[in-house]
Design a protein around this motif. Structure first.
Motif, PDB file in Angstrom:
ATOM      1  N   VAL A 132       0.012   2.375  -5.050  1.00 34.10           N
ATOM      2  CA  VAL A 132       0.160   2.584  -3.605  1.00 34.10           C
ATOM      3  C   VAL A 132      -1.226   2.529  -2.978  1.00 34.10           C
ATOM      4  O   VAL A 132      -2.218   2.976  -3.574  1.00 34.10           O
ATOM      5  N   LEU A 133      -1.294   1.957  -1.790  1.00 33.74           N
ATOM      6  CA  LEU A 133      -2.544   1.828  -1.066  1.00 33.74           C
ATOM      7  C   LEU A 133      -2.405   2.517   0.278  1.00 33.74           C
ATOM      8  O   LEU A 133      -1.501   2.192   1.053  1.00 33.74           O
ATOM      9  N   SER A 171      -8.556   9.897   3.723  1.00 30.80           N
ATOM     10  CA  SER A 171      -8.734  11.088   4.545  1.00 30.80           C
ATOM     11  C   SER A 171      -9.764  11.965   3.849  1.00 30.80           C
ATOM     12  O   SER A 171      -9.885  11.938   2.626  1.00 30.80           O
ATOM     13  N   LYS A 172     -10.513  12.760   4.603  1.00 33.83           N
ATOM     14  CA  LYS A 172     -11.526  13.619   3.976  1.00 33.83           C
ATOM     15  C   LYS A 172     -10.906  14.785   3.221  1.00 33.83           C
ATOM     16  O   LYS A 172     -11.598  15.504   2.504  1.00 33.83           O
ATOM     17  N   ASP A 173      -9.588  14.979   3.379  1.00 38.84           N
ATOM     18  CA  ASP A 173      -8.882  16.066   2.696  1.00 38.84           C
ATOM     19  C   ASP A 173      -8.188  15.514   1.448  1.00 38.84           C
ATOM     20  O   ASP A 173      -7.178  14.818   1.552  1.00 38.84           O
ATOM     21  N   PRO A 174      -8.707  15.781   0.229  1.00 40.87           N
ATOM     22  CA  PRO A 174      -8.101  15.251  -0.993  1.00 40.87           C
ATOM     23  C   PRO A 174      -6.643  15.684  -1.162  1.00 40.87           C
ATOM     24  O   PRO A 174      -5.832  14.926  -1.708  1.00 40.87           O
ATOM     25  N   LEU A 175      -6.310  16.900  -0.722  1.00 38.77           N
ATOM     26  CA  LEU A 175      -4.933  17.374  -0.859  1.00 38.77           C
ATOM     27  C   LEU A 175      -3.984  16.555  -0.005  1.00 38.77           C
ATOM     28  O   LEU A 175      -2.874  16.212  -0.427  1.00 38.77           O
ATOM     29  N   ASP A 176      -4.422  16.200   1.210  1.00 40.23           N
ATOM     30  CA  ASP A 176      -3.605  15.357   2.089  1.00 40.23           C
ATOM     31  C   ASP A 176      -3.375  13.990   1.454  1.00 40.23           C
ATOM     32  O   ASP A 176      -2.254  13.476   1.448  1.00 40.23           O
ATOM     33  N   VAL A 177      -4.433  13.407   0.884  1.00 39.08           N
ATOM     34  CA  VAL A 177      -4.315  12.105   0.231  1.00 39.08           C
ATOM     35  C   VAL A 177      -3.346  12.185  -0.944  1.00 39.08           C
ATOM     36  O   VAL A 177      -2.503  11.317  -1.141  1.00 39.08           O
ATOM     37  N   LYS A 218      -0.850  14.327  -1.497  1.00 37.75           N
ATOM     38  CA  LYS A 218       0.539  14.526  -1.081  1.00 37.75           C
ATOM     39  C   LYS A 218       1.155  13.236  -0.555  1.00 37.75           C
ATOM     40  O   LYS A 218       2.298  12.890  -0.883  1.00 37.75           O
ATOM     41  N   ARG A 219       0.402  12.499   0.266  1.00 32.59           N
ATOM     42  CA  ARG A 219       0.920  11.241   0.820  1.00 32.59           C
ATOM     43  C   ARG A 219       1.170  10.219  -0.283  1.00 32.59           C
ATOM     44  O   ARG A 219       2.171   9.513  -0.283  1.00 32.59           O
ATOM     45  N   GLN A 267       4.415  10.890  -2.321  1.00 30.94           N
ATOM     46  CA  GLN A 267       5.640  10.436  -1.645  1.00 30.94           C
ATOM     47  C   GLN A 267       5.803   8.921  -1.770  1.00 30.94           C
ATOM     48  O   GLN A 267       6.901   8.423  -2.014  1.00 30.94           O
ATOM     49  N   LEU A 268       4.707   8.185  -1.611  1.00 30.95           N
ATOM     50  CA  LEU A 268       4.786   6.726  -1.690  1.00 30.95           C
ATOM     51  C   LEU A 268       5.077   6.250  -3.114  1.00 30.95           C
ATOM     52  O   LEU A 268       5.779   5.254  -3.318  1.00 30.95           O
ATOM     53  N   LYS A 269       4.531   6.954  -4.100  1.00 29.30           N
ATOM     54  CA  LYS A 269       4.749   6.538  -5.494  1.00 29.30           C
ATOM     55  C   LYS A 269       6.215   6.602  -5.877  1.00 29.30           C
ATOM     56  O   LYS A 269       6.705   5.766  -6.631  1.00 29.30           O
ATOM     57  N   LYS A 270       6.932   7.579  -5.355  1.00 29.65           N
ATOM     58  CA  LYS A 270       8.371   7.664  -5.639  1.00 29.65           C
ATOM     59  C   LYS A 270       9.086   6.414  -5.160  1.00 29.65           C
ATOM     60  O   LYS A 270       9.965   5.866  -5.839  1.00 29.65           O
ATOM     61  N   LYS A 271       8.694   5.941  -3.978  1.00 31.31           N
ATOM     62  CA  LYS A 271       9.310   4.731  -3.433  1.00 31.31           C
ATOM     63  C   LYS A 271       8.926   3.510  -4.266  1.00 31.31           C
ATOM     64  O   LYS A 271       9.777   2.669  -4.581  1.00 31.31           O
ATOM     65  N   ALA A 272       7.636   3.416  -4.646  1.00 34.09           N
ATOM     66  CA  ALA A 272       7.173   2.279  -5.446  1.00 34.09           C
ATOM     67  C   ALA A 272       7.875   2.232  -6.797  1.00 34.09           C
ATOM     68  O   ALA A 272       8.200   1.155  -7.316  1.00 34.09           O
ATOM     69  N   LYS A 273       8.124   3.401  -7.380  1.00 32.64           N
ATOM     70  CA  LYS A 273       8.758   3.477  -8.694  1.00 32.64           C
ATOM     71  C   LYS A 273      10.218   3.021  -8.674  1.00 32.64           C
ATOM     72  O   LYS A 273      10.798   2.743  -9.721  1.00 32.64           O
ATOM     73  N   SER A 274      10.803   2.947  -7.505  1.00 29.85           N
ATOM     74  CA  SER A 274      12.211   2.552  -7.417  1.00 29.85           C
ATOM     75  C   SER A 274      12.386   1.048  -7.613  1.00 29.85           C
ATOM     76  O   SER A 274      13.513   0.568  -7.755  1.00 29.85           O
ATOM     77  N   TYR A 275      11.280   0.287  -7.605  1.00 29.98           N
ATOM     78  CA  TYR A 275      11.343  -1.158  -7.798  1.00 29.98           C
ATOM     79  C   TYR A 275      11.072  -1.499  -9.257  1.00 29.98           C
ATOM     80  O   TYR A 275      10.228  -0.896  -9.908  1.00 29.98           O
TER      81      TYR A 275
END
Length: 585
Positions: free
Chosen positions: A542-543, A547-553, A555-556, A559-567
């Motif tokens: 996922v790309l 963000s300067k907040d590692p926790l925010d990066v 978490k986002r 969520q995207l990896k779950k979608k990518a893994k569905s393919y």
């Protein structure tokens, strides 16, 4: 009702008589010659009389006060840590860690009040209590790691911290503590030596740093430092547990020989024996019979040999001893060349004149266990198992926190780099992992899995070398990697990542059998234990905008990896454009 009242009274009396003072034992970094961390411990008094911690915890358990006592100790340890360098190791019972994950959050609250970041805290799983629900513990650990905490397991192989538990927590541990029972006396015990060797290799393979506890003797320090290239140690040799005020002023006295010329192995001076070629074999064997050393240098005439006495004594049995008893020593050496390694036959490595990657490949594929390492104006003899760590120290010392398997920067360096790039107007973060890696491990074995991870690490490092000022690569653990890209457009970032994923796919095909490559999938059991088809050499990435907040990066990206893994097959999912790119073999 009466029983509850009695327990309440007992708790009140117990608490009124109890006093707690936090103590801190240093964990020393031998490479940096400084404090790496402090393990928080508690000292107790009942009615002003010192009482052993194990007795206090047992009393608290009997009256149902153990959770409260554990939290009191933790709170005091965090509050008193102010002004100390390094990380704070806090002992926690696994079940209490799970209970906080479910919703209490006491530790986070204590840290917030003390102004201490979770990234400076390591939660150390205590060995005294059996884990009731391993799957729930795994989820709790993942949760705390996402918050920035490090995770350690205490005294592996003792209490309830079994080797099986180590396997269950693979990829979730940052540190593994090797117990005092093994470290104390390792210089004199072949069994302890080999057990530590195995555990150290296991730690490397699962991406966790070993910490060697209970270090009290100089000979044990020299053995583990020179033979296992140890970095982190703890024990009375450097310091007993200290009060908070003394811990703040503590500086370890680390005196280790950095360069050893002459008769040395891994930098440690060895005993040297001199014999004439015609002296009889039994005279040599009698001279080493009671030696506790593992290696000696044997000079026979003008020739020098490295001899592993432990191996020699185990392989030259009674029958061979009788056969060789009156034979000339040089004649036995000629027949047993694997036991008497001639210095002239050892391969020479020259790090200054070769690429690190090529040196790694040479060492891994070599039949030799010992190498001559040429550095500037001197030559060292170094064991094969120590060389990878040796190159890390000499050629990549700036990476103080690296993944031991791939030697890529680990979680803390990734976090620091994200914060550093946060000041830029724009940068990109790519999270990448190998699809169905557990299934591959089960089907092809852990060694093949480790080699696959190393190969991916090399490919990522190649990308970084070609883009030194614009790309950072890191290894989170297991099969998870991070790539940070800056000073480039989104299109350029996409192009580089698509090229990388294609190259990874092509290189990873080598790890599959011809039959599996031909049909494009392999058979393995899934998490439900059912036999399934898994595609070969598949990567999910996922790309997203940084963000300067590692926790925010984090978490986002989750969520995207779950979608990518569905393919099915390799995918690059671009958050900014809500774009899904598939990459075919």
């Amino acid at each position: 009702m009466l029983q509850n009242e009695l327990k309440t009274y007992a708790k009140r009396e117990f608490l009124s008589q109890l006093s707690i003072e936090p103590y801190y034992q240093p964990i020393v970094d031998l490479v940096e010659s400084d404090v790496f961390a402090y393990e928080a411990l508690s000292r107790f008094r009942l009615e002003n009389v010192p009482v052993k911690p194990i007795k206090v915890f047992k009393m608290a358990e009997n009256i149902g006060f153990l959770p409260e006592l554990d939290l009191m100790c933790r709170k005091l340890a965090i509050e008193s840590f102010s002004g100390m360098k390094g990380y704070l190791f806090i002992n926690v019972f696994p079940d209490y860690l799970v209970s906080e994950y479910i919703g209490k959050g006491h530790t986070l609250s204590y840290l917030s009040n003390a102004g201490l970041s979770p990234s400076r805290v390591v939660l150390e799983l205590n060995e005294a209590v059996r884990v009731q629900d391993m799957s729930l513990l795994q989820k709790a650990i993942k949760y705390y790691r996402e918050l920035g905490f490090g995770i350690a397991i205490d005294d592996i192989g003792t209490g309830f911290n079994s080797i099986n538990q180590l396997l269950e927590l693979e990829g979730l541990l940052d540190y593994v503590k090797i117990p005092r029972e093994l470290v104390d006396g390792v210089s004199k015990s072949k069994i302890k030596y080999n057990l530590i060797k195995v555990l150290s290799e296991v730690c490397t393979n699962i991406g966790a740093k070993p910490i060697y506890e209970g270090l009290e003797k100089e000979e044990d320090l020299m053995t583990i430092y020179h033979d296992f290239s140890v970095q982190l140690v703890q024990g009375f040799y450097f310091s007993e547990p200290l009060t908070a005020s003394k811990a703040r002023d503590f500086t370890p006295n680390v005196k280790l020989a950095k360069i050893c010329n002459g008769n040395c192995l891994n930098g440690r001076r060895l005993n040297s024996l001199r014999f004439q070629p015609t002296e009889k074999f039994h005279i040599f064997m009698e001279s080493v019979e009671n030696s506790v050393d593992r290696y000696v240098i044997l000079q026979v005439g003008e020739d020098r040999y490295m001899v592993d006495l432990w191996r020699l004594k185990s392989q030259v049995d009674t029958k061979k001893r009788n056969l060789y008893h009156y034979k000339d020593l040089i004649e036995v050496i000629e027949k047993e060349k694997d036991l008497f390694l001639s210095f002239q036959s050892l391969p020479i490595l020259r790090p200054e004149k070769a690429d690190t990657k090529n040196l790694f490949d040479l060492i891994i594929n070599s039949k030799y266990q010992l190498f001559l390492l040429e550095e500037s104006d001197h030559i060292k003899v170094v064991e094969r198992n120590n060389l990878l760590d040796y190159f890390y120290r000499t050629l990549a010392k700036e990476l103080a926190d690296v993944n031991p398997l791939t030697y890529l920067p680990g979680n803390r360096l990734i976090e620091e780099k994200i914060k550093e790039l946060g000041s830029k107007e724009e940068f990109w973060v790519c999270y990448m992992d190998l699809d169905n890696f557990k299934a591959f491990n089960d089907a092809y074995g852990f060694y093949a899995g480790d080699q696959m991870i190393k190969r991916v690490g090399f490919l990522l490092e190649d990308l970084r070398r070609l883009n030194t000022d614009r790309v950072f690569v890191g290894h989170i653990g297991g099969d998870d990697f991070v790539i940070l890209l800056w000073d480039m457009s989104l299109e350029t970032a996409k192009e580089k990542l698509l090229g990388l994923i294609r190259e990874i796919q092509e290189k990873l095909l080598e790890f599959y059998s011809p039959e599996d490559r031909e049909r494009g999938y392999y058979l393995a059991r899934g998490r439900d234990d059912e036999l399934k088809e898994f595609p070969v050499a598949s990567v999910s990435a996922v790309l997203l905008k940084g963000s300067k907040d590692p926790l925010d990066v984090s978490k986002r990206s989750a969520q995207l990896k779950k979608k990518a893994k569905s393919y099915r097959g390799s995918v690059l999912l671009v958050e900014f454009l809500n774009e899904i790119l598939t990459i075919n073999l």
